[in-house]
Design a protein around this motif. Sequence first.
Motif, PDB file in Angstrom:
ATOM      1  N   ASN A  94      12.547 -11.040   1.517  1.00  0.00           N
ATOM      2  CA  ASN A  94      12.992  -9.681   1.812  1.00  0.00           C
ATOM      3  C   ASN A  94      13.081  -8.816   0.549  1.00  0.00           C
ATOM      4  O   ASN A  94      14.097  -8.182   0.278  1.00  0.00           O
ATOM      5  N   SER A  95      11.980  -8.821  -0.223  1.00  0.00           N
ATOM      6  CA  SER A  95      11.918  -8.033  -1.451  1.00  0.00           C
ATOM      7  C   SER A  95      10.997  -6.844  -1.237  1.00  0.00           C
ATOM      8  O   SER A  95       9.766  -6.981  -1.244  1.00  0.00           O
ATOM      9  N   LEU A  96      11.587  -5.674  -1.049  1.00  0.00           N
ATOM     10  CA  LEU A  96      10.797  -4.476  -0.768  1.00  0.00           C
ATOM     11  C   LEU A  96       9.787  -4.147  -1.874  1.00  0.00           C
ATOM     12  O   LEU A  96       8.648  -3.791  -1.561  1.00  0.00           O
ATOM     13  N   PRO A  97      10.128  -4.262  -3.163  1.00  0.00           N
ATOM     14  CA  PRO A  97       9.118  -3.989  -4.194  1.00  0.00           C
ATOM     15  C   PRO A  97       7.906  -4.926  -4.100  1.00  0.00           C
ATOM     16  O   PRO A  97       6.767  -4.486  -4.251  1.00  0.00           O
ATOM     17  N   VAL A  98       8.143  -6.208  -3.831  1.00  0.00           N
ATOM     18  CA  VAL A  98       7.041  -7.168  -3.716  1.00  0.00           C
ATOM     19  C   VAL A  98       6.213  -6.870  -2.470  1.00  0.00           C
ATOM     20  O   VAL A  98       4.978  -6.902  -2.511  1.00  0.00           O
ATOM     21  N   ILE A  99       6.870  -6.542  -1.384  1.00  0.00           N
ATOM     22  CA  ILE A  99       6.167  -6.221  -0.134  1.00  0.00           C
ATOM     23  C   ILE A  99       5.309  -4.967  -0.318  1.00  0.00           C
ATOM     24  O   ILE A  99       4.122  -4.954   0.034  1.00  0.00           O
ATOM     25  N   ALA A 100       5.897  -3.913  -0.864  1.00  0.00           N
ATOM     26  CA  ALA A 100       5.179  -2.644  -1.012  1.00  0.00           C
ATOM     27  C   ALA A 100       3.986  -2.786  -1.948  1.00  0.00           C
ATOM     28  O   ALA A 100       2.860  -2.373  -1.611  1.00  0.00           O
ATOM     29  N   ALA A 101       4.206  -3.350  -3.119  1.00  0.00           N
ATOM     30  CA  ALA A 101       3.129  -3.460  -4.103  1.00  0.00           C
ATOM     31  C   ALA A 101       1.986  -4.324  -3.592  1.00  0.00           C
ATOM     32  O   ALA A 101       0.815  -3.953  -3.708  1.00  0.00           O
ATOM     33  N   ASN A 102       2.316  -5.449  -3.000  1.00  0.00           N
ATOM     34  CA  ASN A 102       1.260  -6.351  -2.546  1.00  0.00           C
ATOM     35  C   ASN A 102       0.616  -5.890  -1.254  1.00  0.00           C
ATOM     36  O   ASN A 102      -0.560  -6.158  -1.027  1.00  0.00           O
ATOM     37  N   GLY A 103       1.341  -5.165  -0.419  1.00  0.00           N
ATOM     38  CA  GLY A 103       0.732  -4.582   0.777  1.00  0.00           C
ATOM     39  C   GLY A 103      -0.323  -3.553   0.412  1.00  0.00           C
ATOM     40  O   GLY A 103      -1.446  -3.583   0.931  1.00  0.00           O
ATOM     41  N   VAL A 104       0.008  -2.669  -0.512  1.00  0.00           N
ATOM     42  CA  VAL A 104      -0.961  -1.647  -0.957  1.00  0.00           C
ATOM     43  C   VAL A 104      -2.101  -2.306  -1.722  1.00  0.00           C
ATOM     44  O   VAL A 104      -3.272  -1.961  -1.528  1.00  0.00           O
ATOM     45  N   SER A 105      -1.768  -3.264  -2.593  1.00  0.00           N
ATOM     46  CA  SER A 105      -2.817  -3.975  -3.345  1.00  0.00           C
ATOM     47  C   SER A 105      -3.795  -4.662  -2.401  1.00  0.00           C
ATOM     48  O   SER A 105      -5.010  -4.631  -2.626  1.00  0.00           O
ATOM     49  N   LEU A 106      -3.283  -5.282  -1.356  1.00  0.00           N
ATOM     50  CA  LEU A 106      -4.156  -5.960  -0.398  1.00  0.00           C
ATOM     51  C   LEU A 106      -5.114  -4.972   0.268  1.00  0.00           C
ATOM     52  O   LEU A 106      -6.301  -5.260   0.415  1.00  0.00           O
ATOM     53  N   VAL A 107      -4.615  -3.810   0.628  1.00  0.00           N
ATOM     54  CA  VAL A 107      -5.485  -2.794   1.227  1.00  0.00           C
ATOM     55  C   VAL A 107      -6.593  -2.398   0.247  1.00  0.00           C
ATOM     56  O   VAL A 107      -7.768  -2.321   0.617  1.00  0.00           O
TER      57      VAL A 107
END
Length: 84
Positions: A58-71
């Motif tokens: 449940n780490s929002l910075p890790v989720i956000a950065a890696n979600g955008v990076s994956l896209v």
Amino acid sequence: MDTITLVGFIAGTLTTAAYIPQVVRSWRLKETKDLSLSMLVLYAAGVSLWLVYGIWVNSLPVIAANGVSLVLILVLLGIKLKYH
């Protein structure tokens, strides 16, 4: 927002933004000959696992950065496969 979360968001923004020029260049030129397909696939797999990890802890910075990076990586992969 606490300091460590802010640092996480800044770090994630910078490392994710680093891929934007490559995506823009590849999109405009419709060329990715200088990008290794295996590197893109491995990187996408790693970023996907970081995204799962971020969700798990449940780490929002890790989720956000890696979600955008994956896209961004998937866009590069799509360009690579389409114009290969």
